[in-house]
Design a protein around this motif. Sequence first.
Motif, PDB file in Angstrom:
ATOM      1  N   TYR A  74       7.050  10.362  -8.776  1.00  0.00           N
ATOM      2  CA  TYR A  74       7.304   8.944  -8.572  1.00  0.00           C
ATOM      3  C   TYR A  74       8.519   8.533  -9.402  1.00  0.00           C
ATOM      4  O   TYR A  74       8.625   8.890 -10.578  1.00  0.00           O
ATOM      5  CB  TYR A  74       6.104   8.092  -8.992  1.00  0.00           C
ATOM      6  CG  TYR A  74       4.969   8.071  -8.009  1.00  0.00           C
ATOM      7  CD1 TYR A  74       5.144   7.590  -6.714  1.00  0.00           C
ATOM      8  CD2 TYR A  74       3.698   8.525  -8.368  1.00  0.00           C
ATOM      9  CE1 TYR A  74       4.102   7.566  -5.799  1.00  0.00           C
ATOM     10  CE2 TYR A  74       2.646   8.497  -7.469  1.00  0.00           C
ATOM     11  CZ  TYR A  74       2.849   8.019  -6.190  1.00  0.00           C
ATOM     12  OH  TYR A  74       1.812   7.993  -5.281  1.00  0.00           O
ATOM     13  N   TYR A 109       6.944   4.386  -2.904  1.00  0.00           N
ATOM     14  CA  TYR A 109       6.109   3.199  -3.059  1.00  0.00           C
ATOM     15  C   TYR A 109       6.299   2.427  -1.754  1.00  0.00           C
ATOM     16  O   TYR A 109       7.430   2.067  -1.396  1.00  0.00           O
ATOM     17  CB  TYR A 109       6.580   2.350  -4.231  1.00  0.00           C
ATOM     18  CG  TYR A 109       6.735   3.113  -5.537  1.00  0.00           C
ATOM     19  CD1 TYR A 109       5.678   3.214  -6.435  1.00  0.00           C
ATOM     20  CD2 TYR A 109       7.948   3.716  -5.862  1.00  0.00           C
ATOM     21  CE1 TYR A 109       5.831   3.899  -7.641  1.00  0.00           C
ATOM     22  CE2 TYR A 109       8.111   4.400  -7.054  1.00  0.00           C
ATOM     23  CZ  TYR A 109       7.046   4.492  -7.950  1.00  0.00           C
ATOM     24  OH  TYR A 109       7.216   5.175  -9.131  1.00  0.00           O
ATOM     25  N   ASN A 117      10.565   1.545   1.842  1.00  0.00           N
ATOM     26  CA  ASN A 117      10.169   1.919   0.492  1.00  0.00           C
ATOM     27  C   ASN A 117      10.476   0.769  -0.466  1.00  0.00           C
ATOM     28  O   ASN A 117      11.464   0.050  -0.284  1.00  0.00           O
ATOM     29  CB  ASN A 117      10.916   3.172   0.033  1.00  0.00           C
ATOM     30  CG  ASN A 117      10.522   4.420   0.803  1.00  0.00           C
ATOM     31  OD1 ASN A 117       9.627   4.389   1.641  1.00  0.00           O
ATOM     32  ND2 ASN A 117      11.186   5.520   0.511  1.00  0.00           N
ATOM     33  N   GLU A 118       9.642   0.619  -1.479  1.00  0.00           N
ATOM     34  CA  GLU A 118       9.814  -0.436  -2.478  1.00  0.00           C
ATOM     35  C   GLU A 118      10.579   0.108  -3.683  1.00  0.00           C
ATOM     36  O   GLU A 118      10.236   1.170  -4.206  1.00  0.00           O
ATOM     37  CB  GLU A 118       8.450  -0.970  -2.918  1.00  0.00           C
ATOM     38  CG  GLU A 118       8.517  -2.067  -3.962  1.00  0.00           C
ATOM     39  CD  GLU A 118       9.363  -3.237  -3.506  1.00  0.00           C
ATOM     40  OE1 GLU A 118      10.435  -3.453  -4.096  1.00  0.00           O
ATOM     41  OE2 GLU A 118       8.954  -3.921  -2.545  1.00  0.00           O
ATOM     42  N   TRP A 121       8.388  -1.756  -8.721  1.00  0.00           N
ATOM     43  CA  TRP A 121       6.941  -1.713  -8.815  1.00  0.00           C
ATOM     44  C   TRP A 121       6.285  -1.101  -7.586  1.00  0.00           C
ATOM     45  O   TRP A 121       6.893  -0.282  -6.908  1.00  0.00           O
ATOM     46  CB  TRP A 121       6.374  -3.072  -9.219  1.00  0.00           C
ATOM     47  CG  TRP A 121       6.784  -3.465 -10.610  1.00  0.00           C
ATOM     48  CD1 TRP A 121       7.463  -4.585 -11.005  1.00  0.00           C
ATOM     49  CD2 TRP A 121       6.596  -2.692 -11.815  1.00  0.00           C
ATOM     50  NE1 TRP A 121       7.690  -4.571 -12.365  1.00  0.00           N
ATOM     51  CE2 TRP A 121       7.164  -3.413 -12.886  1.00  0.00           C
ATOM     52  CE3 TRP A 121       5.990  -1.466 -12.100  1.00  0.00           C
ATOM     53  CZ2 TRP A 121       7.149  -2.958 -14.204  1.00  0.00           C
ATOM     54  CZ3 TRP A 121       5.978  -1.006 -13.405  1.00  0.00           C
ATOM     55  CH2 TRP A 121       6.548  -1.749 -14.437  1.00  0.00           C
ATOM     56  N   TRP A 122       5.043  -1.491  -7.289  1.00  0.00           N
ATOM     57  CA  TRP A 122       4.208  -0.649  -6.432  1.00  0.00           C
ATOM     58  C   TRP A 122       4.249  -0.990  -4.952  1.00  0.00           C
ATOM     59  O   TRP A 122       3.745  -0.229  -4.147  1.00  0.00           O
ATOM     60  CB  TRP A 122       2.749  -0.731  -6.897  1.00  0.00           C
ATOM     61  CG  TRP A 122       2.548  -0.721  -8.376  1.00  0.00           C
ATOM     62  CD1 TRP A 122       1.898  -1.673  -9.120  1.00  0.00           C
ATOM     63  CD2 TRP A 122       2.973   0.282  -9.316  1.00  0.00           C
ATOM     64  NE1 TRP A 122       1.894  -1.327 -10.448  1.00  0.00           N
ATOM     65  CE2 TRP A 122       2.546  -0.132 -10.608  1.00  0.00           C
ATOM     66  CE3 TRP A 122       3.677   1.485  -9.188  1.00  0.00           C
ATOM     67  CZ2 TRP A 122       2.794   0.602 -11.756  1.00  0.00           C
ATOM     68  CZ3 TRP A 122       3.936   2.225 -10.344  1.00  0.00           C
ATOM     69  CH2 TRP A 122       3.495   1.784 -11.599  1.00  0.00           C
ATOM     70  N   ILE A 125      -0.174  -1.550  -3.005  1.00  0.00           N
ATOM     71  CA  ILE A 125      -0.816  -0.502  -3.807  1.00  0.00           C
ATOM     72  C   ILE A 125      -1.688   0.411  -2.954  1.00  0.00           C
ATOM     73  O   ILE A 125      -1.623   1.640  -3.069  1.00  0.00           O
ATOM     74  CB  ILE A 125      -1.635  -1.128  -4.954  1.00  0.00           C
ATOM     75  CG1 ILE A 125      -0.706  -1.837  -5.940  1.00  0.00           C
ATOM     76  CG2 ILE A 125      -2.463  -0.063  -5.675  1.00  0.00           C
ATOM     77  CD1 ILE A 125      -1.416  -2.631  -7.015  1.00  0.00           C
ATOM     78  N   THR A 128       0.503   2.627  -0.850  1.00  0.00           N
ATOM     79  CA  THR A 128       1.210   3.617  -1.670  1.00  0.00           C
ATOM     80  C   THR A 128       0.278   4.752  -2.074  1.00  0.00           C
ATOM     81  O   THR A 128       0.636   5.937  -1.971  1.00  0.00           O
ATOM     82  CB  THR A 128       1.810   2.929  -2.909  1.00  0.00           C
ATOM     83  OG1 THR A 128       2.781   1.968  -2.476  1.00  0.00           O
ATOM     84  CG2 THR A 128       2.476   3.935  -3.826  1.00  0.00           C
ATOM     85  N   ARG A 157       8.794   3.577 -14.380  1.00  0.00           N
ATOM     86  CA  ARG A 157       7.761   3.056 -13.476  1.00  0.00           C
ATOM     87  C   ARG A 157       6.867   4.204 -13.023  1.00  0.00           C
ATOM     88  O   ARG A 157       5.634   4.061 -12.956  1.00  0.00           O
ATOM     89  CB  ARG A 157       8.421   2.392 -12.261  1.00  0.00           C
ATOM     90  CG  ARG A 157       7.487   2.164 -11.081  1.00  0.00           C
ATOM     91  CD  ARG A 157       8.144   1.537  -9.862  1.00  0.00           C
ATOM     92  NE  ARG A 157       9.246   2.270  -9.292  1.00  0.00           N
ATOM     93  CZ  ARG A 157       9.757   2.057  -8.076  1.00  0.00           C
ATOM     94  NH1 ARG A 157       9.247   1.103  -7.306  1.00  0.00           N
ATOM     95  NH2 ARG A 157      10.788   2.745  -7.639  1.00  0.00           N
ATOM     96  N   GLY A 161       3.010   5.141 -13.132  1.00  0.00           N
ATOM     97  CA  GLY A 161       2.404   5.432 -11.840  1.00  0.00           C
ATOM     98  C   GLY A 161       1.580   6.699 -11.790  1.00  0.00           C
ATOM     99  O   GLY A 161       0.651   6.792 -10.986  1.00  0.00           O
ATOM    100  N   LEU A 165      -1.315   4.994 -10.191  1.00  0.00           N
ATOM    101  CA  LEU A 165      -1.462   5.408  -8.794  1.00  0.00           C
ATOM    102  C   LEU A 165      -2.192   6.749  -8.675  1.00  0.00           C
ATOM    103  O   LEU A 165      -3.097   6.903  -7.865  1.00  0.00           O
ATOM    104  CB  LEU A 165      -0.087   5.516  -8.134  1.00  0.00           C
ATOM    105  CG  LEU A 165       0.766   4.245  -8.117  1.00  0.00           C
ATOM    106  CD1 LEU A 165       2.167   4.567  -7.618  1.00  0.00           C
ATOM    107  CD2 LEU A 165       0.133   3.150  -7.261  1.00  0.00           C
TER     108      LEU A 165
END
Length: 293
Positions: A74, A109, A117-118, A121-122, A125, A128, A157, A161, A165
């Motif tokens: 990530y 993400y 894609n982001e 941040w997530w 969620i 992702t 991040r 994650g 995540l």
Amino acid sequence: MRLALLILTLATSLAAAELALPPLTQQGPQPGKRASVTPAEYAGTQVHHLIALPDDWTSDWKARGKRWPVIAEYTGNYFPTSGSTGEVEGAALGYGVARGRAIWIVLPYVAKDRRKNERTWWGDIDATVGYAKTNTPRICAEFGGDPKKVVLCGFSRGAIGVSFLGLHDDEVAKLWCGLWAHDHFDGMLEWKGQPWGSPLARYREEASVRLRRLNGRPLLVTQAGAETKKFISSIAATNVEFLNVDMAAHFGAFPNELAKHPHNDRWPLRDGDATTIARGWFERVTATDKPAK
């Protein structure tokens, strides 16, 4: 002539000490290149991951009885100061230990609209985490990744994650045989304005629940301060290693040709003591045939 030969030798030596990222391709997964892949469930969108197959990969891997370890990654947030693009194409950490000897995946993400894609941040969620649950086993099945030898890593991040995540629930936690977080860790800082990251007391309580899902599997934390070590050690007391990377010794001055800032994911691309330790950790973690817990 001797001076020119010395300069050429030195230049060659320096070049060999830095690992180049594989070139990008849109032509599908193949050895020695980073391929952009949009899975079927996201067809027609810009949601995608990257995959780089090992240098010795061939399509007859099943007949050869060959499998490879996997490192999934990530990325950091979009943060121009450090050179972090927030894009899967900007990743480097995992390849520093994969080195063409393992399958390297850069997971996205998924944005809240599930169309791209982001970069910060997530995103969504659930989407992702679901992407990792679906595509990590799929990649192993399609390309010969060993499902018992999958490590999850992340920078900034992504370092948060790997737990936020990667240990989000029991199902996703079972995918990994080990985790590696570089520069940050889940539950350590309050992220004001983010409902998942504040207030700090609640965030740490929830992060503690996630960290317990590690369940004794190996964890490498690089750039960990005293408070981070105390927090992790109070919950995951075994099989945890900490490594501080002396960025000044590793790189010299910043910015340089490989990294803009000490907060970077490029350091494993350059040979050095810290890189040797990180690569050795990955090799040990993926050398065992012990099933993931």
